[in-house]
Motif scaffolding. Structure first.
Motif, PDB file in Angstrom:
ATOM      1  N   ARG A 147       0.827  -1.208   0.000  1.00 17.53           N
ATOM      2  CA  ARG A 147       0.000   0.000   0.000  1.00 17.53           C
ATOM      3  C   ARG A 147       0.864   1.262   0.000  1.00 17.53           C
ATOM      4  N   PRO A 148       1.385   1.666  -1.170  1.00 21.99           N
ATOM      5  CA  PRO A 148       2.185   2.895  -1.238  1.00 21.99           C
ATOM      6  C   PRO A 148       1.433   4.133  -0.756  1.00 21.99           C
ATOM      7  N   ASP A 149       0.110   4.143  -0.908  1.00 22.39           N
ATOM      8  CA  ASP A 149      -0.653   5.293  -0.410  1.00 22.39           C
ATOM      9  C   ASP A 149      -0.511   5.421   1.105  1.00 22.39           C
ATOM     10  N   GLY A 150      -0.375   4.279   1.788  1.00 22.70           N
ATOM     11  CA  GLY A 150      -0.180   4.305   3.234  1.00 22.70           C
ATOM     12  C   GLY A 150       1.186   4.842   3.629  1.00 22.70           C
ATOM     13  N   TRP A 151       2.183   4.667   2.775  1.00 25.53           N
ATOM     14  CA  TRP A 151       3.499   5.232   3.063  1.00 25.53           C
ATOM     15  C   TRP A 151       3.404   6.755   3.110  1.00 25.53           C
ATOM     16  N   TRP A 152       2.755   7.320   2.094  1.00 28.28           N
ATOM     17  CA  TRP A 152       2.626   8.787   2.029  1.00 28.28           C
ATOM     18  C   TRP A 152       1.807   9.298   3.222  1.00 28.28           C
ATOM     19  N   ARG A 153       0.723   8.597   3.557  1.00 23.44           N
ATOM     20  CA  ARG A 153      -0.112   9.048   4.681  1.00 23.44           C
ATOM     21  C   ARG A 153       0.667   9.002   5.989  1.00 23.44           C
ATOM     22  N   THR A 154       1.505   7.986   6.166  1.00 22.47           N
ATOM     23  CA  THR A 154       2.323   7.927   7.379  1.00 22.47           C
ATOM     24  C   THR A 154       3.259   9.120   7.444  1.00 22.47           C
ATOM     25  N   GLY A 155       3.910   9.444   6.331  1.00 23.04           N
ATOM     26  CA  GLY A 155       4.783  10.612   6.313  1.00 23.04           C
ATOM     27  C   GLY A 155       4.042  11.888   6.654  1.00 23.04           C
ATOM     28  N   ARG A 156       2.863  12.040   6.088  1.00 20.65           N
ATOM     29  CA  ARG A 156       2.059  13.242   6.372  1.00 20.65           C
ATOM     30  C   ARG A 156       1.700  13.326   7.856  1.00 20.65           C
ATOM     31  N   ALA A 157       1.375  12.163   8.458  1.00 17.32           N
ATOM     32  CA  ALA A 157       1.010  12.147   9.884  1.00 17.32           C
ATOM     33  C   ALA A 157       2.198  12.485  10.777  1.00 17.32           C
ATOM     34  N   LEU A 158       3.416  12.320  10.270  1.00 13.20           N
ATOM     35  CA  LEU A 158       4.612  12.575  11.080  1.00 13.20           C
ATOM     36  C   LEU A 158       5.152  13.985  10.906  1.00 13.20           C
ATOM     37  N   ARG A 159       4.449  14.843  10.172  1.00 16.11           N
ATOM     38  CA  ARG A 159       4.964  16.196   9.922  1.00 16.11           C
ATOM     39  C   ARG A 159       5.134  17.014  11.190  1.00 16.11           C
ATOM     40  N   SER A 160       4.397  16.691  12.247  1.00 16.24           N
ATOM     41  CA  SER A 160       4.516  17.449  13.492  1.00 16.24           C
ATOM     42  C   SER A 160       5.652  16.945  14.380  1.00 16.24           C
ATOM     43  N   SER A 161       6.329  15.866  13.981  1.00 16.54           N
ATOM     44  CA  SER A 161       7.430  15.323  14.784  1.00 16.54           C
ATOM     45  C   SER A 161       8.637  16.259  14.737  1.00 16.54           C
ATOM     46  N   ASP A 162       9.425  16.212  15.792  1.00 12.70           N
ATOM     47  CA  ASP A 162      10.693  16.926  15.801  1.00 12.70           C
ATOM     48  C   ASP A 162      11.792  16.083  15.164  1.00 12.70           C
ATOM     49  N   LEU A 163      11.718  14.758  15.333  1.00 12.36           N
ATOM     50  CA  LEU A 163      12.727  13.844  14.813  1.00 12.36           C
ATOM     51  C   LEU A 163      12.036  12.594  14.291  1.00 12.36           C
ATOM     52  N   VAL A 164      12.361  12.210  13.064  1.00 10.82           N
ATOM     53  CA  VAL A 164      11.886  10.961  12.478  1.00 10.82           C
ATOM     54  C   VAL A 164      13.107  10.100  12.193  1.00 10.82           C
ATOM     55  N   VAL A 165      13.124   8.902  12.760  1.00 13.14           N
ATOM     56  CA  VAL A 165      14.228   7.960  12.595  1.00 13.14           C
ATOM     57  C   VAL A 165      13.770   6.829  11.688  1.00 13.14           C
ATOM     58  N   LEU A 166      14.432   6.667  10.556  1.00 15.20           N
ATOM     59  CA  LEU A 166      14.135   5.577   9.631  1.00 15.20           C
ATOM     60  C   LEU A 166      15.135   4.461   9.881  1.00 15.20           C
ATOM     61  N   ALA A 167      14.686   3.355  10.461  1.00 12.90           N
ATOM     62  CA  ALA A 167      15.569   2.227  10.749  1.00 12.90           C
ATOM     63  C   ALA A 167      15.768   1.430   9.463  1.00 12.90           C
ATOM     64  N   VAL A 168      16.985   1.491   8.909  1.00 13.95           N
ATOM     65  CA  VAL A 168      17.271   0.893   7.606  1.00 13.95           C
ATOM     66  C   VAL A 168      18.023  -0.420   7.820  1.00 13.95           C
ATOM     67  N   LEU A 169      17.356  -1.534   7.524  1.00 12.66           N
ATOM     68  CA  LEU A 169      17.983  -2.844   7.627  1.00 12.66           C
ATOM     69  C   LEU A 169      18.342  -3.426   6.274  1.00 12.66           C
ATOM     70  N   THR A 170      17.648  -2.988   5.222  1.00 11.09           N
ATOM     71  CA  THR A 170      17.860  -3.520   3.885  1.00 11.09           C
ATOM     72  C   THR A 170      17.389  -2.513   2.853  1.00 11.09           C
ATOM     73  N   PRO A 171      18.024  -2.460   1.687  1.00 15.93           N
ATOM     74  CA  PRO A 171      17.549  -1.556   0.634  1.00 15.93           C
ATOM     75  C   PRO A 171      16.120  -1.847   0.180  1.00 15.93           C
ATOM     76  N   VAL A 172      15.609  -3.032   0.473  1.00 24.73           N
ATOM     77  CA  VAL A 172      14.227  -3.346   0.107  1.00 24.73           C
ATOM     78  C   VAL A 172      13.252  -2.372   0.770  1.00 24.73           C
ATOM     79  N   GLN A 173      13.637  -1.798   1.892  1.00 23.43           N
ATOM     80  CA  GLN A 173      12.770  -0.833   2.585  1.00 23.43           C
ATOM     81  C   GLN A 173      12.730   0.532   1.898  1.00 23.43           C
ATOM     82  N   VAL A 174      13.669   0.815   1.020  1.00 26.12           N
ATOM     83  CA  VAL A 174      13.838   2.171   0.504  1.00 26.12           C
ATOM     84  C   VAL A 174      12.592   2.713  -0.190  1.00 26.12           C
ATOM     85  N   PRO A 175      11.894   1.961  -1.082  1.00 24.55           N
ATOM     86  CA  PRO A 175      10.700   2.549  -1.705  1.00 24.55           C
ATOM     87  C   PRO A 175       9.674   3.047  -0.688  1.00 24.55           C
ATOM     88  N   ALA A 176       9.449   2.270   0.380  1.00 27.12           N
ATOM     89  CA  ALA A 176       8.505   2.718   1.404  1.00 27.12           C
ATOM     90  C   ALA A 176       9.017   3.968   2.108  1.00 27.12           C
TER      91      ALA A 176
END
Length: 364
Positions: free
Chosen positions: A73-102
């Motif tokens: 659900r790529p639409d859910g990726w964008w919605r999650t980002g939008r919901a995090l706009r009020s955060s001071d810090l967003v940490v993306l835990a990167v374990l594999t390049p497979v996560q990159v599109p999301a």
């Protein structure tokens, strides 16, 4: 500070999920408001052939965990980002390049980098995989050029990250995030003539090197291999037969629940980590928590984690002769007992405090 960590958490298993959860607990204990944005479906099964989730948590789950992300659900990726706009810090835990599109979808939802409120850090467990595909480098370059900063766990990984992005790169040693913390057993120094290889079995971890060294080493010593076999167990079974080790090697394919881990370590003289390459691993800390010395190759952080001749032995990677010599040295009279006596579980409180401080403070 309002902090969101995007990464795997229970019911996902393994070191990535444990690290995400422990980091959330540590950040909250430091006074921050923390949430985990996790997954209800992280990867398609053909990209991760092993068991992805578990029924019972291995440690204390973080209560502020949402599980809305779905690789379908790529639409859910964008919605999650939008919901995090009020955060001071967003940490993306990167374990594999497979996560990159999301993660790129989440960054799109957060908005253009120069107009974001949130500082975005890519926390890279591995900047690039040990076993690489042609798409790994371009995917990671695309991600690391779109975040604000990159956090890695070693100087070598920092150099790798700087080859992919001009964004600031910070380095912090990875502290322990163990699913089960068993105290070192007291008064159990008897020699067992038994070794342990533990964790997911992949080519870069060098199990084949260990099997060849075992065949050339002390004849009375046996080995348990416990963990999921990436790509199947048939090739390993064939090698065991070829080397005449059928009676000395116990293969236990499949995920090892936390409740079974203490018994595996209690039966072993040493944990063997014959890796060809490595970055950071929790397995040394896990062995030490169970009072068990470690025989490891000189890759990644093993040379610093294992005190050669004190609580384990260090040998050369991808070198059957060097590992064979290490096994013979380990099983010299009195050595298993002496090295076990040298094991001291590490208090990682100070390491975690430093790790949290590095993460929440802008690198630039």
């Amino acid at each position: 500070m309002q902090i969101a960590i995007v990464g795997p958490a229970f019911p996902y298993k393994g070191g990535g999920a444990h690290h995400t959860t422990e980091l959330a607990h540590r950040l909250e204990a430091a006074g921050h408001s923390v949430a985990i944005e996790s997954w209800r479906a992280q990867y398609p099964s053909f990209l991760y052939p092993g068991q992805q989730t578990i029924a019972e948590p291995e440690g204390e789950p973080f209560p502020g965990t949402r599980r809305a992300l779905d690789w379908r659900r790529p639409d859910g990726w964008w919605r999650t980002g939008r919901a995090l706009r009020s955060s001071d810090l967003v940490v993306l835990a990167v374990l594999t390049p497979v996560q990159v599109p999301a993660y790129l979808g989440i960054l799109a939802g957060l908005g253009p980098r120069r107009r974001r409120r949130a500082r975005v850090v890519a926390l890279c467990h591995n900047v690039l995989p040990h076993e690489r595909k042609p798409y790994d480098r371009p995917l990671m370059r695309a991600l690391l050029r779109r975040v604000d900063e990159v956090l890695v766990h070693s100087g070598q990984q920092a150099d790798l990250a700087r080859g992919l992005t001009s964004r600031p790169v910070g380095v912090a040693e990875m502290p322990a995030h163990l699913p089960a913390r068993a105290q070192a057993p007291a008064g159990e120094a008897a020699r067992r003539d038994h070794l342990l290889f533990f964790g997911i079995v992949r080519p870069y971890k060098g199990l084949d090197v260990l099997l060849r060294a075992l065949a050339a080493g002390p004849e009375e010593v046996s080995l348990t291999v416990a963990g999921e076999f990436w790509g199947g167990v048939d090739a390993t079974r064939a090698l065991v037969r070829e080397l005449g080790l059928t009676g000395r090697v116990d293969l236990r394919p499949g995920y090892v629940p936390a409740a079974e881990v203490p018994g595996l370590f209690a039966a072993a003289d040493a944990l063997v980590l014959p890796y060809r390459t490595a970055t950071a691993s929790q397995n040394v800390w896990m062995a030490h928590e169970h009072g068990v010395p470690v025989i490891a190759t000189r890759v990644g952080g093993f040379g610093e984690q294992v005190r050669d001749g004190v609580d384990g032995l260090v040998c050369e990677p991808d070198d059957v002769g060097s590992l064979t010599d290490a096994l013979k040295r380990f099983y010299a009279p009195g050595e298993p007992e002496r090295l076990r006596a040298g094991v001291r579980p590490v208090d990682h409180t100070a390491l975690w405090e430093t790790y949290v401080d590095v993460l929440v403070t802008p690198f630039s």
